[in-house]
Scaffold this motif. Sequence first.
Motif, PDB file in Angstrom:
ATOM      1  N   LEU A   1       0.858  -1.180   0.000  1.00 34.38           N
ATOM      2  CA  LEU A   1       0.000   0.000   0.000  1.00 34.38           C
ATOM      3  C   LEU A   1       0.896   1.232   0.000  1.00 34.38           C
ATOM      4  CD1 LEU A   1      -3.163   0.509   2.221  1.00 34.38           C
ATOM      5  CD2 LEU A   1      -1.688   2.403   1.604  1.00 34.38           C
ATOM      6  N   LEU A   2       0.748   2.054  -1.042  1.00 36.57           N
ATOM      7  CA  LEU A   2       1.478   3.318  -1.133  1.00 36.57           C
ATOM      8  C   LEU A   2       0.529   4.446  -0.775  1.00 36.57           C
ATOM      9  CD1 LEU A   2       3.936   5.119  -2.278  1.00 36.57           C
ATOM     10  CD2 LEU A   2       2.514   5.280  -4.322  1.00 36.57           C
ATOM     11  N   ALA A   3       0.937   5.296   0.166  1.00 36.09           N
ATOM     12  CA  ALA A   3       0.152   6.501   0.468  1.00 36.09           C
ATOM     13  C   ALA A   3       0.815   7.690  -0.197  1.00 36.09           C
ATOM     14  CB  ALA A   3       0.077   6.716   1.977  1.00 36.09           C
ATOM     15  N   VAL A   4      -0.001   8.513  -0.862  1.00 31.57           N
ATOM     16  CA  VAL A   4       0.501   9.739  -1.487  1.00 31.57           C
ATOM     17  C   VAL A   4       0.023  10.909  -0.637  1.00 31.57           C
ATOM     18  CG1 VAL A   4       0.527  11.153  -3.571  1.00 31.57           C
ATOM     19  CG2 VAL A   4       0.371   8.660  -3.767  1.00 31.57           C
ATOM     20  N   LEU A   5       0.979  11.666  -0.132  1.00 35.34           N
ATOM     21  CA  LEU A   5       0.674  12.817   0.719  1.00 35.34           C
ATOM     22  C   LEU A   5       1.095  14.095   0.005  1.00 35.34           C
ATOM     23  CD1 LEU A   5       2.091  11.658   4.197  1.00 35.34           C
ATOM     24  CD2 LEU A   5      -0.299  11.671   3.489  1.00 35.34           C
ATOM     25  N   GLY A   6       0.437  15.182   0.351  1.00 36.44           N
ATOM     26  CA  GLY A   6       0.830  16.475  -0.222  1.00 36.44           C
ATOM     27  C   GLY A   6      -0.226  17.504   0.099  1.00 36.44           C
TER      28      GLY A   6
ATOM     29  N   GLN B   1       4.690   2.262   2.081  1.00 41.95           N
ATOM     30  CA  GLN B   1       5.526   3.291   1.461  1.00 41.95           C
ATOM     31  C   GLN B   1       4.751   4.591   1.420  1.00 41.95           C
ATOM     32  OE1 GLN B   1       7.593   3.608  -2.552  1.00 41.95           O
ATOM     33  NE2 GLN B   1       6.749   1.555  -2.638  1.00 41.95           N
ATOM     34  N   ILE B   2       5.461   5.683   1.524  1.00 44.73           N
ATOM     35  CA  ILE B   2       4.820   7.001   1.409  1.00 44.73           C
ATOM     36  C   ILE B   2       5.581   7.810   0.361  1.00 44.73           C
ATOM     37  CG2 ILE B   2       4.455   9.220   2.601  1.00 44.73           C
ATOM     38  CD1 ILE B   2       3.980   7.652   5.177  1.00 44.73           C
TER      39      ILE B   2
ATOM     40  N   GLY C   1       9.656   6.667   0.586  1.00 43.98           N
ATOM     41  CA  GLY C   1      10.248   5.571   1.344  1.00 43.98           C
ATOM     42  C   GLY C   1       9.283   5.025   2.375  1.00 43.98           C
ATOM     43  N   THR C   2       9.796   4.236   3.292  1.00 46.63           N
ATOM     44  CA  THR C   2       8.933   3.678   4.341  1.00 46.63           C
ATOM     45  C   THR C   2       8.477   4.822   5.250  1.00 46.63           C
ATOM     46  OG1 THR C   2      10.785   3.376   5.835  1.00 46.63           O
ATOM     47  CG2 THR C   2      10.248   1.518   4.377  1.00 46.63           C
ATOM     48  N   PRO C   3       7.349   4.635   5.940  1.00 45.15           N
ATOM     49  CA  PRO C   3       6.897   5.703   6.841  1.00 45.15           C
ATOM     50  C   PRO C   3       8.003   6.138   7.803  1.00 45.15           C
ATOM     51  CG  PRO C   3       5.176   4.062   6.605  1.00 45.15           C
ATOM     52  CD  PRO C   3       6.361   3.529   5.863  1.00 45.15           C
TER      53      PRO C   3
END
Length: 266
Positions: free
Chosen positions: A29-34, A208-209, A221-223
Amino acid sequence: MIKVRNLTFKAGKRNLVDNLSFDVKKGELLAVLGANGAGKTTLMKLLCRDIKPDQGEVFINDKAITAYSLTDLAKTRAVLQQHNTLSVSFLVEELVMMGRYVHFDQQPGLHDHEVLKQVMIETGITHLAGRDYNTLSGGEQQRVQLARVIAQIYDNPNACLFLDEPTNGLDLQYQQQIMVLARSMADRGYTVICILHDINFASRFADQIIMLKNGKKVADGTPLSVINTGNIELTFNIKVKLMASEDYDCPLVFPAAAASPHMQGM
Ligand SMILES: Nc1ncnc2c1ncn2[C@@H]1O[C@H](COP(=O)(O)OP(=O)(O)OP(=O)(O)O)[C@@H](O)[C@H]1O
């Protein structure tokens, strides 16, 4: 599994997505933040082939997304969009069955009904089956929409699930339920990419973020490796405090008491 290579999308002279490359493995699971306007939804639209990049390519399971037929693409990736309002009435079970449209010609078969039943159990919406979707609460609607997109790729654990702010507007319990479901999909082998605004949810549920700013990658990378005050300040223009958690590896993030100079200027 998804591979993104040198992806760029322009609007006029501005790069809304700017030369992004990353991989997400099957089962991750990849989280996309911004911050607002960072380019997250534009990235999601590129990943699911809603819009064409000006440069670069996206591969799902080592095949360029441009090489998939529309039917095969629909069986290989499902997308929970940010806004899911309906202007006409549908029963919940009818709406979830829409996720199966790509799998049958005229009428759903026995297997489609079985998938419908399973997905509704897994998303906890069986009791809503006969309700008009438009009469549901925001949290209930979100779970119904998630059931629909899971139904679409239920038979294919090599598929990708794209979720654009799936917890938006939900209370804490519903947010938790949606993220547990997203995590369970990754644990079953799906590749899940999820746009989130809550950093703590991202670090709790993601493998991953990626942090985006002005369409560019700030961190990846990893949290544990990306959640730090420097990256968060750079990404969100806000001072934060980190607090070690007894339960999780990754520190919890809180806004610092004083607003940043950027906020004071608003
Ligand atoms: N087709 C377009 N033409 C011009 N500008 C666009 C277009 N699509 C998006 N934008 C702009 O690009 C920027 C990124 O938009 P995007 O929706 O990807 O951001 P986001 O990170 O998802 O934001 P939010 O968190 O607010 O949903 C915004 O400034 C938006 O106004």
